[in-house]
Design an enzyme around this catalytic site. Structure first.
Site, PDB file in Angstrom:
ATOM      1  N   ASP A 169       0.875  -1.161   0.000  1.00 48.88           N
ATOM      2  CA  ASP A 169       0.000   0.000   0.000  1.00 48.88           C
ATOM      3  C   ASP A 169       0.921   1.222   0.000  1.00 48.88           C
ATOM      4  O   ASP A 169       2.148   1.082   0.025  1.00 48.88           O
ATOM      5  CB  ASP A 169      -0.940  -0.032   1.223  1.00 48.88           C
TER       6      ASP A 169
HETATM    7  C1  GLC Z   1      -4.341   4.366  -0.116  1.00 44.58           C
HETATM    8  C2  GLC Z   1      -5.209   3.168   0.167  1.00 44.58           C
HETATM    9  C3  GLC Z   1      -5.236   2.169  -0.956  1.00 44.58           C
HETATM   10  C4  GLC Z   1      -4.992   2.871  -2.285  1.00 44.58           C
HETATM   11  C5  GLC Z   1      -3.579   3.405  -2.244  1.00 44.58           C
HETATM   12  C6  GLC Z   1      -3.220   4.140  -3.546  1.00 44.58           C
HETATM   13  O1  GLC Z   1      -3.733   4.821   1.062  1.00 44.58           O
HETATM   14  O2  GLC Z   1      -4.990   2.464   1.383  1.00 44.58           O
HETATM   15  O3  GLC Z   1      -6.488   1.500  -0.905  1.00 44.58           O
HETATM   16  O4  GLC Z   1      -5.160   1.965  -3.355  1.00 44.58           O
HETATM   17  O5  GLC Z   1      -3.353   4.271  -1.141  1.00 44.58           O
HETATM   18  O6  GLC Z   1      -3.988   5.310  -3.666  1.00 44.58           O
END
Ligand code: GLC
Length: 733
Positions: free
Chosen positions: A260
């Site tokens: 993430d």
């Molecule tokens: C965010 C989220 C995730 C998302 C990622 C990219 O913090 O936790 O679900 O896909 O960052 O934006």
């Protein structure tokens, strides 16, 4: 699917001529937004290339960066452009929790098919969806992004969304690479507090939280995203058991895993890794292929190889699935996007038609005392009140793509469209807003209004009451704003924020017929309304066509058929609250059982699977093909569903089982089958379900493995998780 060996040979040839720096660059996803304080994308790409770029939503810029990668980087490997396209790119569909409320996987598949077509036309290759986190605590803001509390419904929605995003085996130029996230257990954060630690037993993981992810693997999902939080004290980003033992060795997943946002470097922040270099080593060795935006891999991997802590083979093993994905998606042959394509695609009328249909099917009728609904279209004067009645953002919901300009048909507009002759008086009443502003608020595309003063709020309150006083019928549109659910949007209470309930009470005192339309991304504890407001429609965050879909239902052009994918607790203090719990030594049908709390009932306000219709259904003649089966055998369950009312309508017939004893205590009810069927007034249809090893086995704590017990079972078939139509069967050795 391109021939596997042909792809492998092509990737081998690429790897053979790539330097370690180029290989490492493929494991790096660059944060493409200007707020992302990493190195400039152009420099990184020109130097050694890039696996992917995210947080960019600019077709022209996609082509510019792609050109640098193809023509100027050492190995000319194309970039995967990635963005969160969760429930629509330009045509917005209901939020995933709303789509789950349709109990119709076709709704989810169609929605993500349209989302993929629009996103790909914009130049996006890869979406960070579907979000598959089971959520049983409504205080958790990201409950909006998933399919609710149940693994059976969640698995059906997972597979449908993967099919929608990716299409068939081949991901063609009208589809995108999907990403099963957040692996795993994120929805069980302590207290529903987003990002807080998660402690789940292996039985809970394998029986409840894993199934939607396994369904995504079986549906061919191309990538996974590891979750942020500590899972039993081991962050998912560094959790080899999750990312290698389960995902690859047990499930045979052959795609690749991305962290993430900043998840690799975060391992040091979480007190798991010593520093960025240690985080890099442990994340890669845990089986995490790509580093989202932290640049830790880019900075440290080559050095770790030089230090002899990692081998080139380990690096190659991580690069391989990324290159295979790019080859199979045809990016080498077609790396660029036609910059005129998007406007043609988003203009397709069938996209908005699909969004309206999805919104109609997602909505759940919670109450309809005296059949107040459907309202007549001959209303003369309608008061539309509430702070969300004309809110495009509350109608579209969370997770809009970067730069999205709100364009939804609001409930107010939908009602005006439906009743062009009537006098529609709009009075929002006092505004609602978060007590603590959303940290992502800086990315809003529309300026926030100044905070209303108490005097302004009181004036707005009185104006709304007056509008109601002068109307024939009142439609109150209330709930939560777009930023009150989603990431960074957990809350302790589930009550209607602000003075919404106070306004409902004031209007109710006028004795006017009142309809409450709920907008928002989570269950709300609308205890007072549930007793006093005759008609209540849960509309979730229904998307671009949401207002029209609400009007379609309120004025009878559509008969609502949605069902709750989550339990509605009576209070945030009761969370987590879900139907599939074990009996305990004081079962709730025990003569002395009154409540688990002494300060009020613990029963849900509305149970899982619940939803009303404008017609009535009778479910009867439950039959089992056998009263006894051997372990490993399958029995068939059939029942009849009659539409005994005078409206055509949909019923979601649900099958629940209870294993009465076994190696472990088993949930008092578990959903093991469902079907949404359309039935004409007076018509009867038959439904049938299979109960076999897949439905009856479970991962047992006492056996430390998958087992199917010899035991007796209850079976219920009905229209929600409190179904009473019952039969029984026995599994024998
Ligand atoms: C965010 C989220 C995730 C998302 C990622 C990219 O913090 O936790 O679900 O896909 O960052 O934006």
């Amino acid at each position: 699917m391109k021939d596997k060996t042909q792809t492998t040979e092509r990737v081998d040839a690429l790897l053979a001529k790539m330097s370690i720096e180029e290989k490492v660059a493929q494991l790096n996803q660059i944060g493409g937004a200007d707020w992302n304080n990493g190195p400039k994308p152009e420099e990184v790409i020109r130097k050694s290339g890039a696996g992917s770029v995210l947080w960019l939503n600019d077709t022209k810029r996609f082509n510019e960066l792609q050109k640098i990668a193809i023509e100027e980087s050492p190995s000319g490997i194309p970039i995967l452009f990635a963005l969160d396209v969760i429930h629509g790119y330009r045509t917005i569909f209901p939020v995933p929790l709303g789509m789950a409320a349709s109990w119709d996987p076709n709704v989810a598949e169609k929605a993500q098919t349209v989302a993929a077509k629009e996103a790909r036309a914009a130049g996006i290759h890869w979406t960070f969806g579907p979000m598959l986190d089971i959520a049983r605590d409504a205080r958790w803001g990201r409950i909006v992004e998933g399919a609710g509390e149940d693994p059976n419904l969640g698995s059906a929605m997972a597979a449908a969304q993967v099919r929608g995003f990716q299409g068939a085996d081949e991901i063609d130029t009208e589809h995108v690479l999907a990403c099963a996230k957040h692996f795993a257990g994120y929805g069980a954060a302590d207290g529903g507090r987003d990002y807080d630690p998660v402690f789940l037993s292996e039985a809970q993981l394998r029986n409840v939280y894993f199934p939607p992810f396994k369904a995504a693997v079986d549906a061919g999902v191309g990538t996974f995203m590891s979750a942020y939080m500590d899972l039993n004290n081991v962050p998912a980003s560094g959790n080899r058991w999750l990312l290698k033992d389960v995902l690859r060795d047990e499930w045979g997943f052959e795609g690749f895993v991305i962290s993430d946002a900043f998840g690799v470097a975060n391992l040091a922040v979480q007190g798991f890794a010593k520093d960025r270099k240690d985080a890099t080593l442990r994340s890669l060795q845990a089986g995490q292929h790509m580093d989202m935006a932290s640049s830790a891999y880019l900075e440290n991997l080559a050095e770790l190889v030089q230090d002899g802590l990692l081998s080139v083979e380990e690096i190659d093993e991580m690069v391989r699935p990324i290159l295979e994905t790019k080859v199979r998606m045809g990016l080498f042959e077609k790396p660029y996007v036609d910059e005129g394509l998007l406007e043609k695609v988003i203009a397709l009328p069938e996209h908005r038609e699909a969004a309206r249909m999805a919104a109609q099917r997602s909505m759940v009728l919670l109450r309809n005392e005296g059949s107040l609904l459907p309202l007549s279209k001959t209303q003369k004067k309608v008061a539309v009140i509430g702070p969300l009645a004309d809110s495009m953002t509350a109608t579209e919901g969370s997770w809009m793509v970067f730069g999205h300009q709100p364009a939804a048909v609001t409930v107010l507009e939908g009602i005006r469209n439906k009743l062009p002759e009537a006098e529609i008086v709009y009075a929002p009443g006092p505004e609602i807003r978060r007590d603590i502003p959303h940290p992502f608020g800086e990315f809003d595309t529309i300026a926030r209004k100044p905070v209303q003063t108490p005097e302004e709020a009181e004036a707005a309150f009185q104006t709304a009451v007056k509008a109601a006083q002068e109307a024939d019928v009142v439609i109150a549109v209330m709930g939560e704003t777009q930023d009150m659910a989603g990431e960074f949007a957990s809350r302790g209470s589930l009550d209607l924020p602000g003075r919404q309930e106070e306004l409902l009470k004031a209007v109710d005192a006028l004795g006017k017929p009142i309809v409450l339309v709920l907008l928002g991304g989570r269950p709300l504890s609308i205890n007072w309304a549930a007793e006093h407001v005759p008609a209540i429609l849960e509309a979730w965050e229904p998307g671009t066509e949401g207002g029209n879909a609400v009007a379609d239902i309120l004025f009878g052009d559509v008969n609502p058929g949605g069902k709750l994918p989550v339990t509605f607790p009576r209070s945030g203090n009761h969370a987590p609250l879900y139907y599939a719990r074990t009996l305990t030594h004081m079962p709730e049908d025990h003569e002395r059982y009154l409540s688990r709390y002494w300060d009020g009932p613990t029963t849900p306000l509305y149970p899982f699977g619940y939803g009303l219709s404008y017609t009535n259904f009778e479910i009867k003649n439950l039959k089992l093909s056998a009263s006894e089966i051997k372990v490993g055998e399958t029995l068939t369950v059939t029942a009849e569903v009659s539409n005994t009312g005078n409206h055509a309508g949909d019923e979601v017939v649900q099958l629940y089982i209870h294993q009465k004893w076994g190696s472990d205590s088993r949930p008092l009810r578990e959903l093991k089958g469902f079907e949404r069927i359309s039935i004409q007034a007076g018509e009867t249809k038959q439904v049938s379900f299979q109960l076999g090893p897949d439905e009856l086995r479970y991962w047992s704590t006492s056996a430390q493995g998958w087992i199917q017990d010899v035991a007796e079972f209850d079976v219920w078939v009905g229209s929600d998780s409190q179904a009473t139509l019952h039969a029984g069967f026995e599994v024998v050795a």
